[in-house]
Design a protein around this motif. Structure first.
Motif: not given
Lengths: 305, 183
Positions: B179-180, B172-173, B24, B176-177
């Motif tokens: 990490v945000a 993956e989402a 990522m 990603e969420n």
């Protein structure tokens, strides 16, 4: 993703430096990991590397000849026919973990013999990143030569692909020009067909498994399975001609997966399934029944033992 | 760069969590054993991996007080519930392979973006049956009442399924969420 060009360059330099002018061996199974590690190391140090392929008698149809052909360019390649010794060790063993242990032990003895013969002080291994994590887990002991370093007492171990994942290894294999039968090879377990024969492993059952696996790979090619094979489960009643037979039950497994960590049983057409049972039960005398395994991973594993 | 530490509870998929985060953008990731002393943990976020048993979770319970965002996966999800006053039990119907999960809180920062539902791959016998105080149930399925939970004040989250495996559709989402949340 790994940068293949710089990886190959660095790996070669690392191998040359680690080996100096000493002799190394590598256990070559024909799988993509050990094949790629062998090709990398052979490029780096040539015949200082002795790749050792052990024919356990548990290989797929034509596999040993294929390996001999692909790696023909390595003058130092050793092909050891050890099938009698492996079947001797497996006689009477039925527990899956004991089977793997017996095979692992015999592998170590075979490599020990060659290592002494060629005076190897270094070991090259195709260990990849997930191996390092998984070997701590408790699912299955799947490393044939896991105990090799301790037993032989090598001065050094080189694992050039220790940080790579499987798909990255395949990229390196393509980059090195390894033929498609290696770089895109269907995964095959270290203990070979032994883990696809439930109960005692005998030459007769392995022969059934080998022939049936060949039929499965052939018939299912169009489905592009990640892995497809046959397993010999046990015996059940059948009737062939007018004779009652107590033949083998063969399970067909075909899965799609990215990395083998999870898998989905493939949806096959009825006609395909029927052709499979017809060829397997029709051409292999000892088989009376064919079943298709519809279980995903989890809860099942891809292999049977 | 956001630095995420994946804590290994000896699950078979732990290395896939590492892989997903490694690939990522804007993320650095390390994998560490669950026996790492809490004082040595230095990260913008922790992922507590799955694993075979609650008896082998090392210092994971102590990590929950480090005041850093945490994502618990499978056993990691269950241990958050267990430590903070929720309850876990053996499920009636083991969750294996294909499960369709309904998102019950579309505003949840971790799984809200997957609403209304998502297909996941699971592998568990036990499940969370009561979430701790401060937590909301953010996803559920026919076979498991707490597929995901979250406490947005403390930034503690858990998912019962495995977002890191290839057969989970929007895995993956989830990362990603997370990490945000950690940024």
């Amino acid at each position: 993703m790994v940068d293949v060009d710089s990886f190959v360059e660095d790996a070669r330099a690392e191998i040359s430096e680690a080996l100096g002018d000493e002799t190394a061996i590598i256990a070559l199974s024909g799988g993509v990991d050990s094949s790629t590690a062998a090709a990398l190391a052979y490029e780096a140090v040539g015949d200082q590397l002795v790749p050792v392929y052990v024919d356990t008698g548990l290989m797929r149809k034509g596999e040993t000849d294929e390996i001999r052909e692909v790696f023909d360019y390595m003058d130092s390649l050793r092909v050891v026919d050890a099938s009698d010794r492996f079947f001797d060790e497996l006689a009477g063993v039925t527990d899956p973990e004991e089977k793997r242990h017996a095979i692992g032990e015999q592998f170590i003895r075979e490599f020990e013999t060659v290592a002494e013969e060629v005076d190897a002080t270094q070991l090259v291994q195709g260990t990849i990143y997930p191996d390092r994590i998984e070997s701590e887990g408790t699912i299955k002991s799947h490393h044939n030569v896991g105990g090799l370093p301790e037993r032989v007492g090598f001065e050094g171990i080189v694992e050039p692909m220790r940080d790579l994942y499987k798909d990255e290894v395949r990229e390196v294999a393509r980059h090195l020009g390894l033929e498609e039968i290696i770089s895109e090879r269907m995964p095959f377990p270290g203990p070979g067909l032994a883990v696809r024969v439930i109960g005692e492993v005998t030459p007769e059952k392995v022969a059934v498994c080998r022939e049936a696996t060949h039929i499965v790979e052939d018939e299912l090619e169009a489905y592009e399975p990640w892995q497809a094979f046959a397993a010999v489960l046990g015996r059940a009643t059948g009737v062939k001609g007018d004779n009652r037979v107590h033949g083998h039950v063969v399970a067909v497994r075909s899965v799609e997966s990215r990395d083998g960590m999870t898998a989905r049983a493939q949806e096959l057409e009825w006609e395909t399934l029927q052709r499979l049972q017809s060829r397997i039960a029709g051409t292999i005398d000892e088989v009376s029944r064919v079943v298709y395994d519809v279980t995903h991973k989890p809860p099942a594993t891809i292999e049977y033992e | 760069m956001t630095h995420i530490l994946v804590v290994d509870n000896h699950g078979q998929f732990t290395h896939l969590e590492h892989r997903l985060l490694r690939d990522m953008d804007g993320v650095t990731v390390d994998l560490t054993d669950n026996t790492t002393p809490p004082a040595d943990i230095d990260a913008d976020g922790l992922v507590l991996s799955g694993g075979p048993t609650m008896a082998d979770i090392g210092h994971c319970r102590e990590y929950l007080t480090l005041d850093v965002p945490i994502l618990g996966v499978c056993l990691g999800h269950q241990l958050i519930a267990d430590e903070l006053g929720g309850r876990i039990e053996a499920g009636d119907y083991g969750g294996y392979a294909d499960v369709t999960v309904s998102i019950s809180d579309a505003d949840d920062p971790l799984v809200g973006s997957l609403a209304p539902d998502t297909r996941v791959w699971a592998s568990h016998a036990d499940e969370v049956v009561a979430v701790p105080d401060g937590f909301t149930i953010t996803a559920e399925s026919d076979i498991c009442g707490v597929e995901a939970m979250g406490d947005t004040d403390r930034d503690l989250y858990g998912v019962q399924w495995h977002p890191e495996v290839a057969h989970t559709e929007e895995g993956e989402a989830v990362f990603e969420n997370f990490v945000a949340i950690c940024e």
